[in-house]
Design an enzyme around this catalytic site. Sequence first.
Site, PDB file in Angstrom:
ATOM      1  N   ASN A 185       0.725  -1.237   0.023  1.00  0.00           N
ATOM      2  CA  ASN A 185       0.122   0.090  -0.140  1.00  0.00           C
ATOM      3  C   ASN A 185       0.862   1.068  -0.030  1.00  0.00           C
ATOM      4  OD1 ASN A 185       0.414   0.867   3.006  1.00  0.00           O
ATOM      5  ND2 ASN A 185      -0.333  -1.221   3.153  1.00  0.00           N
ATOM      6  N   ASP A 242      -4.678  -6.395   5.173  1.00  0.00           N
ATOM      7  CA  ASP A 242      -5.571  -7.016   5.860  1.00  0.00           C
ATOM      8  C   ASP A 242      -5.634  -8.596   5.149  1.00  0.00           C
ATOM      9  OD1 ASP A 242      -6.634  -5.268   7.469  1.00  0.00           O
ATOM     10  OD2 ASP A 242      -7.972  -4.207   5.728  1.00  0.00           O
ATOM     11  N   PRO A 263      -3.153 -11.876  10.488  1.00  0.00           N
ATOM     12  CA  PRO A 263      -3.625 -11.769  11.780  1.00  0.00           C
ATOM     13  C   PRO A 263      -3.992 -10.205  12.162  1.00  0.00           C
ATOM     14  CG  PRO A 263      -1.410 -12.192  11.485  1.00  0.00           C
ATOM     15  CD  PRO A 263      -2.035 -12.319  10.417  1.00  0.00           C
ATOM     16  N   ASP A 264      -5.050  -9.938  12.562  1.00  0.00           N
ATOM     17  CA  ASP A 264      -5.047  -8.344  13.088  1.00  0.00           C
ATOM     18  C   ASP A 264      -4.396  -8.277  14.497  1.00  0.00           C
ATOM     19  OD1 ASP A 264      -6.140  -6.034  14.053  1.00  0.00           O
ATOM     20  OD2 ASP A 264      -7.882  -6.300  12.831  1.00  0.00           O
ATOM     21  N   ILE A 265      -3.345  -7.478  14.301  1.00  0.00           N
ATOM     22  CA  ILE A 265      -2.283  -7.144  15.576  1.00  0.00           C
ATOM     23  C   ILE A 265      -3.131  -6.455  16.500  1.00  0.00           C
ATOM     24  CG2 ILE A 265      -0.064  -6.663  16.107  1.00  0.00           C
ATOM     25  CD1 ILE A 265       0.554  -6.555  12.886  1.00  0.00           C
ATOM     26  N   PHE A 271      -4.752   3.517  14.165  1.00  0.00           N
ATOM     27  CA  PHE A 271      -4.790   4.374  13.116  1.00  0.00           C
ATOM     28  C   PHE A 271      -5.835   4.058  12.255  1.00  0.00           C
ATOM     29  CE2 PHE A 271      -2.017   8.060  12.710  1.00  0.00           C
ATOM     30  CZ  PHE A 271      -1.223   7.900  13.983  1.00  0.00           C
ATOM     31  N   LYS A 319     -13.915   0.749  14.718  1.00  0.00           N
ATOM     32  CA  LYS A 319     -12.618   0.308  15.035  1.00  0.00           C
ATOM     33  C   LYS A 319     -12.260   0.320  16.235  1.00  0.00           C
ATOM     34  CE  LYS A 319     -10.759   0.537  10.308  1.00  0.00           C
ATOM     35  NZ  LYS A 319     -10.119   1.413   9.201  1.00  0.00           N
ATOM     36  N   LYS A 360     -11.991  -3.396  17.976  1.00  0.00           N
ATOM     37  CA  LYS A 360     -10.504  -3.826  18.247  1.00  0.00           C
ATOM     38  C   LYS A 360     -10.256  -3.593  19.657  1.00  0.00           C
ATOM     39  CE  LYS A 360      -9.122  -3.062  13.309  1.00  0.00           C
ATOM     40  NZ  LYS A 360      -7.740  -3.298  12.626  1.00  0.00           N
TER      41      LYS A 360
END
Length: 442
Positions: free
Chosen positions: A238, A310, A338-340, A358, A372, A376
């Site tokens: 990205n 993602d 994995p979503d850290i 962020f 989020k 999260k």
Amino acid sequence: MQVPPTKASHAHEVETPHDEVNRPSGGALSGKRVVLGISGGIAAYKAAELTRLLRKAGATVHVIMTQAAQAFITPLTLQTLSGNVVATELLDLTQESQIGHIQLADSADLLLIAPATADLLARLSLGLASDLLTTVALACQAKLVLCPAMNVNMWNKPQVQAHIAQLLSFGAHIIGPEQGELACGWVGSGRMVEPSAIVTAAESILAAEQKRDLAGRWVVVTAGPTYEAIDPVRFIGNRSSGKMGFALASDAVRRGAEVTLIAGPVALDTPPGVHRKNVESAREMAQAVLPLLERSRPPDCIVMAAAVADHRPTEVATRKRKKQDLGQSPQIALTENPDILRSLGEARRGPHPLLVGFAAETHDVEAYARRKLIEKGCDVIIANNVAEDGSGFGTDTNRVTILTRQSGDSVLRQELPLLGKSAVAEKIWEHLLPLLPAPRDS
Ligand code: C5P
């Protein structure tokens, strides 16, 4: 009352009748050396009062005037009020041997330019060194504070605004201009901020500089993109430049923290004093971040400024995939990474570490950011619209909104103006400081 003349401590210092202005105030300007640049606008007359107030706050003032400034106010006035020789020429043998422009730049604790005209802002933004003031500004490593003053239509011109954005991105502080009646007859934005307010702003900028409010804290910052390999040659990535995360790491070190920076692939130098670990993929980043929670003394704060992919290609080819082998419409199967941040939110026990995420979005920024923040399990989300001019990936400036989770699911919102990324970093740490968990004993 007759005031006895004071003896100049420097061979080129002159005596001043304003002895009372030398009394240090004990504030952040006390004992500091301010180089005051004056450029050629009508507000130059206010520089006399500014000089007096700076000295009253305990600063030593060395004035540099541009050629045009001298048409509005004389060097003799400023010399008398500052108590020091006024510098006006770059290529003047006598002045250079007396003052020395590099020495002037090196010795400054603060370079304050008031008024800063449109022409001067343009030259500073371009890095020109066409006269003494711009040369000193280029050589100077101290904080640069600019107080613009000009006609409202000049101030509103995109050229001027572009230079302001550029200077902010270089870390300059811009004070004003204010709204009001202008000397040219127009009413609008363009009036230089009053000298007393400039002195207050300069004091708070220097005070922030001197703060070590993160001393004894350990903070972890992630930055940049992740690269998810397709084959040994190609990847999915990205546009994140890493600049925001690096600015956060750099400001945390300045504030006295121990800083671990976990960086994706970026072309940025490591800020001095920062411990950097380079990673490439989301999984590598997860491996670098998640075990930190298991430490006997986990970080006080983790800021996930990285733009973590993602998804990753399900299979990574060991050899370069060839066009002829891929068929007409090649597909890449993806697997979720994995979503850290979410894992950190789930795994942490108690208040350590403070978790900051962020949310870079192109639309419905705040709605997604709020979601989020809750989903999260983090404490703060910094929302920014990466589709907006001057904000987001790659740029040196950013416009963010800080969303802080309160008790229950209510959210406190603080919107910041467009600022250079280093100024955004400063504001973010100022916001996070009172939210940090109580320091650990060991
Ligand atoms: O869901 P989204 O990617 O927009 O969330 C952004 C936030 O979550 C950022 O703080 C980012 O660093 C973090 N994140 C993460 N792991 C992922 C994806 C995002 O920690 N796999």
